[in-house]
Design a protein around this motif. Structure first.
Motif, PDB file in Angstrom:
ATOM      1  N   HIS A  52       0.784  -1.236   0.000  1.00 48.61           N
ATOM      2  CA  HIS A  52       0.000   0.000   0.000  1.00 48.61           C
ATOM      3  C   HIS A  52       0.818   1.289   0.000  1.00 48.61           C
ATOM      4  O   HIS A  52       0.242   2.371   0.016  1.00 48.61           O
ATOM      5  CB  HIS A  52      -0.956   0.013   1.197  1.00 48.61           C
ATOM      6  CG  HIS A  52      -2.006  -1.028   1.109  1.00 48.61           C
ATOM      7  ND1 HIS A  52      -2.567  -1.601   2.212  1.00 48.61           N
ATOM      8  CD2 HIS A  52      -2.610  -1.623   0.048  1.00 48.61           C
ATOM      9  CE1 HIS A  52      -3.461  -2.490   1.839  1.00 48.61           C
ATOM     10  NE2 HIS A  52      -3.497  -2.525   0.536  1.00 48.61           N
ATOM     11  N   LYS A  53       2.122   1.218  -0.013  1.00 47.80           N
ATOM     12  CA  LYS A  53       2.931   2.441   0.069  1.00 47.80           C
ATOM     13  C   LYS A  53       2.605   3.414  -1.069  1.00 47.80           C
ATOM     14  O   LYS A  53       2.267   4.568  -0.828  1.00 47.80           O
ATOM     15  CB  LYS A  53       4.417   2.107   0.066  1.00 47.80           C
ATOM     16  CG  LYS A  53       5.310   3.340   0.179  1.00 47.80           C
ATOM     17  CD  LYS A  53       6.783   2.948   0.152  1.00 47.80           C
ATOM     18  CE  LYS A  53       7.693   4.108   0.436  1.00 47.80           C
ATOM     19  NZ  LYS A  53       7.797   5.099  -0.604  1.00 47.80           N
ATOM     20  N   ALA A  54       2.720   2.983  -2.305  1.00 45.93           N
ATOM     21  CA  ALA A  54       2.473   3.878  -3.446  1.00 45.93           C
ATOM     22  C   ALA A  54       1.035   4.380  -3.492  1.00 45.93           C
ATOM     23  O   ALA A  54       0.806   5.590  -3.664  1.00 45.93           O
ATOM     24  CB  ALA A  54       2.868   3.196  -4.758  1.00 45.93           C
ATOM     25  N   PRO A  55       0.016   3.505  -3.352  1.00 48.79           N
ATOM     26  CA  PRO A  55      -1.352   4.022  -3.360  1.00 48.79           C
ATOM     27  C   PRO A  55      -1.627   4.986  -2.207  1.00 48.79           C
ATOM     28  O   PRO A  55      -2.351   5.966  -2.377  1.00 48.79           O
ATOM     29  CB  PRO A  55      -2.226   2.776  -3.234  1.00 48.79           C
ATOM     30  CG  PRO A  55      -1.365   1.620  -3.547  1.00 48.79           C
ATOM     31  CD  PRO A  55       0.041   2.044  -3.311  1.00 48.79           C
ATOM     32  N   LEU A  56      -1.036   4.726  -1.054  1.00 50.16           N
ATOM     33  CA  LEU A  56      -1.230   5.617   0.089  1.00 50.16           C
ATOM     34  C   LEU A  56      -0.622   6.982  -0.178  1.00 50.16           C
ATOM     35  O   LEU A  56      -1.241   8.011   0.075  1.00 50.16           O
ATOM     36  CB  LEU A  56      -0.617   5.014   1.354  1.00 50.16           C
ATOM     37  CG  LEU A  56      -0.652   5.911   2.584  1.00 50.16           C
ATOM     38  CD1 LEU A  56      -2.086   6.221   2.993  1.00 50.16           C
ATOM     39  CD2 LEU A  56       0.110   5.262   3.726  1.00 50.16           C
ATOM     40  N   GLU A  57       0.588   7.019  -0.713  1.00 51.60           N
ATOM     41  CA  GLU A  57       1.223   8.297  -1.012  1.00 51.60           C
ATOM     42  C   GLU A  57       0.415   9.092  -2.031  1.00 51.60           C
ATOM     43  O   GLU A  57       0.233  10.303  -1.883  1.00 51.60           O
ATOM     44  CB  GLU A  57       2.655   8.065  -1.497  1.00 51.60           C
ATOM     45  CG  GLU A  57       3.569   7.583  -0.400  1.00 51.60           C
ATOM     46  CD  GLU A  57       4.942   7.178  -0.889  1.00 51.60           C
ATOM     47  OE1 GLU A  57       5.878   7.238  -0.080  1.00 51.60           O
ATOM     48  OE2 GLU A  57       5.082   6.769  -2.069  1.00 51.60           O
ATOM     49  N   GLY A  64      -4.762  16.125   0.222  1.00 57.73           N
ATOM     50  CA  GLY A  64      -4.213  17.285   0.919  1.00 57.73           C
ATOM     51  C   GLY A  64      -3.355  16.961   2.126  1.00 57.73           C
ATOM     52  O   GLY A  64      -3.236  17.779   3.038  1.00 57.73           O
ATOM     53  N   PHE A  65      -2.733  15.793   2.136  1.00 50.90           N
ATOM     54  CA  PHE A  65      -1.865  15.395   3.230  1.00 50.90           C
ATOM     55  C   PHE A  65      -0.434  15.215   2.756  1.00 50.90           C
ATOM     56  O   PHE A  65      -0.189  14.838   1.616  1.00 50.90           O
ATOM     57  CB  PHE A  65      -2.316  14.051   3.827  1.00 50.90           C
ATOM     58  CG  PHE A  65      -3.561  14.125   4.640  1.00 50.90           C
ATOM     59  CD1 PHE A  65      -3.524  14.527   5.966  1.00 50.90           C
ATOM     60  CD2 PHE A  65      -4.780  13.779   4.095  1.00 50.90           C
ATOM     61  CE1 PHE A  65      -4.677  14.584   6.727  1.00 50.90           C
ATOM     62  CE2 PHE A  65      -5.946  13.828   4.846  1.00 50.90           C
ATOM     63  CZ  PHE A  65      -5.890  14.234   6.164  1.00 50.90           C
ATOM     64  N   LEU A  66       0.493  15.444   3.654  1.00 51.07           N
ATOM     65  CA  LEU A  66       1.867  15.006   3.465  1.00 51.07           C
ATOM     66  C   LEU A  66       1.937  13.607   4.041  1.00 51.07           C
ATOM     67  O   LEU A  66       1.299  13.312   5.053  1.00 51.07           O
ATOM     68  CB  LEU A  66       2.832  15.930   4.202  1.00 51.07           C
ATOM     69  CG  LEU A  66       2.820  17.387   3.758  1.00 51.07           C
ATOM     70  CD1 LEU A  66       3.726  18.224   4.654  1.00 51.07           C
ATOM     71  CD2 LEU A  66       3.254  17.510   2.301  1.00 51.07           C
ATOM     72  N   CYS A  67       2.704  12.745   3.422  1.00 52.44           N
ATOM     73  CA  CYS A  67       2.731  11.348   3.839  1.00 52.44           C
ATOM     74  C   CYS A  67       4.161  10.876   4.048  1.00 52.44           C
ATOM     75  O   CYS A  67       5.033  11.130   3.228  1.00 52.44           O
ATOM     76  CB  CYS A  67       2.069  10.486   2.764  1.00 52.44           C
ATOM     77  SG  CYS A  67       2.084   8.728   3.111  1.00 52.44           S
ATOM     78  N   GLU A  68       4.359  10.207   5.145  1.00 51.29           N
ATOM     79  CA  GLU A  68       5.626   9.532   5.413  1.00 51.29           C
ATOM     80  C   GLU A  68       5.293   8.079   5.714  1.00 51.29           C
ATOM     81  O   GLU A  68       4.315   7.793   6.410  1.00 51.29           O
ATOM     82  CB  GLU A  68       6.318  10.167   6.612  1.00 51.29           C
ATOM     83  CG  GLU A  68       7.615   9.507   6.991  1.00 51.29           C
ATOM     84  CD  GLU A  68       8.272  10.132   8.209  1.00 51.29           C
ATOM     85  OE1 GLU A  68       9.325   9.613   8.611  1.00 51.29           O
ATOM     86  OE2 GLU A  68       7.733  11.099   8.764  1.00 51.29           O
ATOM     87  N   THR A  69       6.070   7.161   5.171  1.00 51.08           N
ATOM     88  CA  THR A  69       5.883   5.755   5.512  1.00 51.08           C
ATOM     89  C   THR A  69       7.125   5.261   6.229  1.00 51.08           C
ATOM     90  O   THR A  69       8.230   5.718   5.962  1.00 51.08           O
ATOM     91  CB  THR A  69       5.607   4.889   4.272  1.00 51.08           C
ATOM     92  OG1 THR A  69       6.680   5.016   3.358  1.00 51.08           O
ATOM     93  CG2 THR A  69       4.298   5.287   3.606  1.00 51.08           C
ATOM     94  N   LEU A  70       6.910   4.346   7.143  1.00 49.51           N
ATOM     95  CA  LEU A  70       7.999   3.785   7.929  1.00 49.51           C
ATOM     96  C   LEU A  70       7.969   2.266   7.832  1.00 49.51           C
ATOM     97  O   LEU A  70       6.901   1.666   7.708  1.00 49.51           O
ATOM     98  CB  LEU A  70       7.859   4.200   9.394  1.00 49.51           C
ATOM     99  CG  LEU A  70       7.892   5.699   9.674  1.00 49.51           C
ATOM    100  CD1 LEU A  70       7.554   5.976  11.130  1.00 49.51           C
ATOM    101  CD2 LEU A  70       9.251   6.270   9.326  1.00 49.51           C
TER     102      LEU A  70
END
Length: 86
Positions: A52-57, A64-70
């Protein structure tokens, strides 16, 4: 899901395993509705599926969000942190 380990199948919520859109539908609903429910400068934290990293970003940016994944302990990007873009 049948190939999932027993600790996943036995303890994860049903929707976390069987959500539409390859498990992304519930996360999409949460992100699309989060801005109206968060306080100013609020954050949204959640665990995602490993794909889900790419779809979430993409969804975060569109919403309208900034997204960081860990990463989790095995190095897979599993945690999302969203905050409202200024």
């Amino acid at each position: 899901v049948e190939s999932a380990q027993s600790e996943v199948k036995d303890f994860e919520p049903y929707n976390a395993l069987f959500s539409e859109n390859n498990g992304f539908a519930d996360l999409q609903k949460i992100v699309e509705n989060a801005k109206s429910r968060l306080n100013e400068n609020g954050f949204l934290f959640f665990e995602t599926g490993i794909a889900h990293k790419a779809p979430l970003e993409s969804l975060a940016k569109k919403s309208g969000f900034l997204c960081e994944t860990l990463p989790d302990l095995s190095g897979r990007q599993r945690y999302g942190i969203l905050r409202a873009a200024k």
